[in-house]
Write a protein that holds these residues in place. Structure first.
Motif, mmCIF file in Angstrom:
data_model
loop_
_atom_site.group_PDB
_atom_site.id
_atom_site.type_symbol
_atom_site.label_atom_id
_atom_site.label_comp_id
_atom_site.label_asym_id
_atom_site.label_seq_id
_atom_site.Cartn_x
_atom_site.Cartn_y
_atom_site.Cartn_z
ATOM 1 N N ASP A 1 47.261 50.067 31.883
ATOM 2 C CA ASP A 1 48.076 48.837 31.799
ATOM 3 C C ASP A 1 49.568 49.171 31.803
ATOM 4 O OD1 ASP A 1 45.833 47.219 31.651
ATOM 5 O OD2 ASP A 1 45.820 47.171 29.455
ATOM 6 N N SER A 2 49.952 50.184 31.024
ATOM 7 C CA SER A 2 51.373 50.527 30.916
ATOM 8 C C SER A 2 51.913 51.017 32.248
ATOM 9 C CB SER A 2 51.598 51.640 29.884
ATOM 10 O OG SER A 2 51.079 51.252 28.667
ATOM 11 N N PHE A 3 51.143 51.843 32.943
ATOM 12 C CA PHE A 3 51.623 52.364 34.225
ATOM 13 C C PHE A 3 51.820 51.220 35.224
ATOM 14 C CE2 PHE A 3 51.520 54.292 38.385
ATOM 15 C CZ PHE A 3 52.323 55.406 38.220
ATOM 16 N N GLU B 1 54.938 49.126 33.883
ATOM 17 C CA GLU B 1 56.237 49.812 33.969
ATOM 18 C C GLU B 1 56.695 50.026 35.407
ATOM 19 O OE1 GLU B 1 55.554 53.319 31.638
ATOM 20 O OE2 GLU B 1 55.366 52.116 29.802
ATOM 21 N N ASN B 2 55.750 50.085 36.326
ATOM 22 C CA ASN B 2 56.107 50.279 37.733
ATOM 23 C C ASN B 2 56.050 48.976 38.532
ATOM 24 O OD1 ASN B 2 56.433 53.375 38.162
ATOM 25 N ND2 ASN B 2 54.655 53.134 36.829
ATOM 26 N N ASN B 3 55.944 47.864 37.817
ATOM 27 C CA ASN B 3 55.899 46.538 38.457
ATOM 28 C C ASN B 3 54.851 46.455 39.558
ATOM 29 O OD1 ASN B 3 58.063 45.349 36.980
ATOM 30 N ND2 ASN B 3 59.434 46.681 38.150
ATOM 31 N N LEU B 4 53.674 47.006 39.277
ATOM 32 C CA LEU B 4 52.617 47.023 40.286
ATOM 33 C C LEU B 4 51.729 45.787 40.169
ATOM 34 C CD1 LEU B 4 51.615 50.799 40.031
ATOM 35 C CD2 LEU B 4 53.178 49.718 41.670
ATOM 36 N N ILE B 5 51.113 45.456 41.277
ATOM 37 C CA ILE B 5 50.171 44.331 41.328
ATOM 38 C C ILE B 5 48.811 44.917 41.689
ATOM 39 C CG2 ILE B 5 49.634 42.123 42.428
ATOM 40 C CD1 ILE B 5 52.735 42.493 43.475
ATOM 41 N N LEU B 6 47.898 44.882 40.743
ATOM 42 C CA LEU B 6 46.565 45.437 41.023
ATOM 43 C C LEU B 6 45.801 44.489 41.936
ATOM 44 C CD1 LEU B 6 44.546 47.733 40.413
ATOM 45 C CD2 LEU B 6 43.671 46.329 38.547
ATOM 46 N N LYS B 7 45.302 45.039 43.057
ATOM 47 C CA LYS B 7 44.576 44.224 44.033
ATOM 48 C C LYS B 7 43.067 44.401 43.940
ATOM 49 C CE LYS B 7 46.475 41.965 46.547
ATOM 50 N NZ LYS B 7 47.075 40.617 46.348
ATOM 51 N N ALA B 8 42.626 45.574 43.530
ATOM 52 C CA ALA B 8 41.176 45.822 43.522
ATOM 53 C C ALA B 8 40.860 47.128 42.818
ATOM 54 C CB ALA B 8 40.640 45.896 44.958
ATOM 55 N N VAL B 9 39.609 47.249 42.425
ATOM 56 C CA VAL B 9 39.038 48.538 42.039
ATOM 57 C C VAL B 9 38.150 48.959 43.210
ATOM 58 C CG1 VAL B 9 37.456 49.724 40.480
ATOM 59 C CG2 VAL B 9 39.066 48.020 39.579
ATOM 60 N N LYS C 1 34.588 47.105 33.699
ATOM 61 C CA LYS C 1 34.542 45.757 33.136
ATOM 62 C C LYS C 1 35.914 45.355 32.580
ATOM 63 C CE LYS C 1 32.181 42.969 29.622
ATOM 64 N NZ LYS C 1 32.250 41.709 30.377
ATOM 65 N N TYR C 2 36.563 46.298 31.909
ATOM 66 C CA TYR C 2 37.884 45.984 31.347
ATOM 67 C C TYR C 2 38.860 45.569 32.450
ATOM 68 C CZ TYR C 2 42.481 46.438 29.333
ATOM 69 O OH TYR C 2 43.775 46.163 28.955
ATOM 70 N N LEU C 3 38.907 46.337 33.527
ATOM 71 C CA LEU C 3 39.874 46.040 34.596
ATOM 72 C C LEU C 3 39.548 44.727 35.309
ATOM 73 C CD1 LEU C 3 40.650 49.462 36.304
ATOM 74 C CD2 LEU C 3 42.066 48.146 34.732
ATOM 75 N N ILE C 4 38.286 44.511 35.607
ATOM 76 C CA ILE C 4 37.908 43.281 36.333
ATOM 77 C C ILE C 4 38.149 42.058 35.440
ATOM 78 C CG2 ILE C 4 36.015 42.050 37.464
ATOM 79 C CD1 ILE C 4 37.066 44.586 38.989
ATOM 80 N N ASP C 5 37.786 42.162 34.171
ATOM 81 C CA ASP C 5 38.004 41.038 33.250
ATOM 82 C C ASP C 5 39.500 40.773 33.049
ATOM 83 O OD1 ASP C 5 35.316 40.797 32.929
ATOM 84 O OD2 ASP C 5 35.235 41.546 30.860
ATOM 85 N N THR C 6 40.294 41.835 32.963
ATOM 86 C CA THR C 6 41.717 41.681 32.656
ATOM 87 C C THR C 6 42.516 41.208 33.856
ATOM 88 O OG1 THR C 6 41.520 43.477 31.057
ATOM 89 C CG2 THR C 6 43.752 42.885 31.726
ATOM 90 N N TYR C 7 42.234 41.790 35.030
ATOM 91 C CA TYR C 7 43.082 41.534 36.204
ATOM 92 C C TYR C 7 42.432 40.588 37.215
ATOM 93 C CZ TYR C 7 46.033 45.292 34.447
ATOM 94 O OH TYR C 7 46.856 46.078 33.657
ATOM 95 N N LYS C 8 41.150 40.249 37.026
ATOM 96 C CA LYS C 8 40.432 39.321 37.919
ATOM 97 C C LYS C 8 40.580 39.721 39.385
ATOM 98 C CE LYS C 8 40.145 36.302 34.318
ATOM 99 N NZ LYS C 8 39.685 37.159 33.211
ATOM 100 N N VAL C 9 40.262 40.971 39.675
ATOM 101 C CA VAL C 9 40.404 41.480 41.042
ATOM 102 C C VAL C 9 39.034 41.847 41.608
ATOM 103 C CG1 VAL C 9 42.749 42.317 40.702
ATOM 104 C CG2 VAL C 9 40.809 43.831 40.159
ATOM 105 N N ASP C 10 39.038 42.150 42.902
ATOM 106 C CA ASP C 10 37.798 42.556 43.561
ATOM 107 C C ASP C 10 37.327 43.909 43.053
ATOM 108 O OD1 ASP C 10 36.997 40.556 45.407
ATOM 109 O OD2 ASP C 10 38.674 41.099 46.724
ATOM 110 N N PHE C 11 36.026 44.068 43.064
ATOM 111 C CA PHE C 11 35.422 45.382 42.865
ATOM 112 C C PHE C 11 34.700 45.737 44.159
ATOM 113 C CE2 PHE C 11 31.457 47.629 41.220
ATOM 114 C CZ PHE C 11 32.007 48.878 41.452
#
Ligand SMILES: [Zn+2]
Length: 211
Positions: free
Chosen positions: A42-44, A47-55, A69-79
């Motif tokens: 999350d911090s990375f 701090e780098n103003n990134l937009i997560l698009k997918a796992v 599960k943490y990433l998909i639940d938190t960022y609501k992105v594609d897996f």
């Protein structure tokens, strides 16, 4: 494209965050296991103003999906993964129990499937999907041709190859896939594995004891 390597969990799994000048990013093989490791990702991103698009996963062995599960639940992105990797998700809880880990949830299912020779795009970046089954049934390597970078999960390691004694494993298939589909890439290609230090295609072609 740039990358950041994280080493996560008691399995010392390499998770990678790939990003480019558009600030879009993807996470490859989220093995983040603890809340501290979730916070590192999350911090990375923040701090780098990134937009997560997918796992986007090379494969779905337990140590590569602890943080899914943490990433998909938190960022609501594609897996995104190969269809043949779905059984490993379904088997996650049982695998965790086999390692003495008391985890009581099912990870999310993929929302997009990839197969050999597909091009996966985020931002201005194109990632070629190279299927190399044998460590797992639907394992893929993610190849950034422009930058000469290969993210190969547990298919190939620095001076070793992935184990083939788990369900879906096949030693001959793994060896032939590496030879035909990875060792034919430029020798200077940098190789980032699911565990351990990075290497190059040239190093492995000439010094890996399995070949
Ligand atoms: Zn694996």
């Amino acid at each position: 494209m740039q990358y950041k390597t994280f080493i996560f969990s008691p399995f010392q799994e390499n998770a990678y965050l790939l990003y480019d000048e558009t600030r879009e990013c993807i996470v490859v093989d989220p093995g983040n296991f603890s809340s501290e490791e979730n916070a590192q990702l999350d911090s990375f991103i923040k701090e780098n103003n990134l937009i997560l698009k997918a796992v986007v996963n090379t494969h779905n062995h337990l140590d590569h999906i602890f943080g899914l599960k943490y990433l998909i639940d938190t960022y609501k992105v594609d897996f995104v993964c190969d269809e043949k990797e779905i059984p490993y998700i379904d088997n996650f809880k049982a695998s965790c129990q086999a390692y003495g880990l008391n985890i009581d949830y099912d990870p999310p299912q993929p929302t997009k499937l990839i197969k050999h020779a597909d091009i996966y795009k985020f931002g201005n970046t194109e990632i070629e999907i190279i299927s190399v089954p044998g460590h797992s049934a639907g394992g893929v390597a993610l190849y950034n041709k422009k930058e000469g970078l290969l993210f190969c999960g547990d298919i190939l390691f620095n001076n070793s190859i992935g184990r083939t004694d788990l369900p879906g494993g096949n030693h001959e298939l793994l060896l032939s896939g590496i030879k035909e589909r990875l060792f034919t890439l430029p020798e200077e290609t940098e190789v980032f594995s699911g565990h351990g230090p990075k290497t190059t295609i040239g190093n492995e072609k000439w010094s890996n004891p399995f070949f």
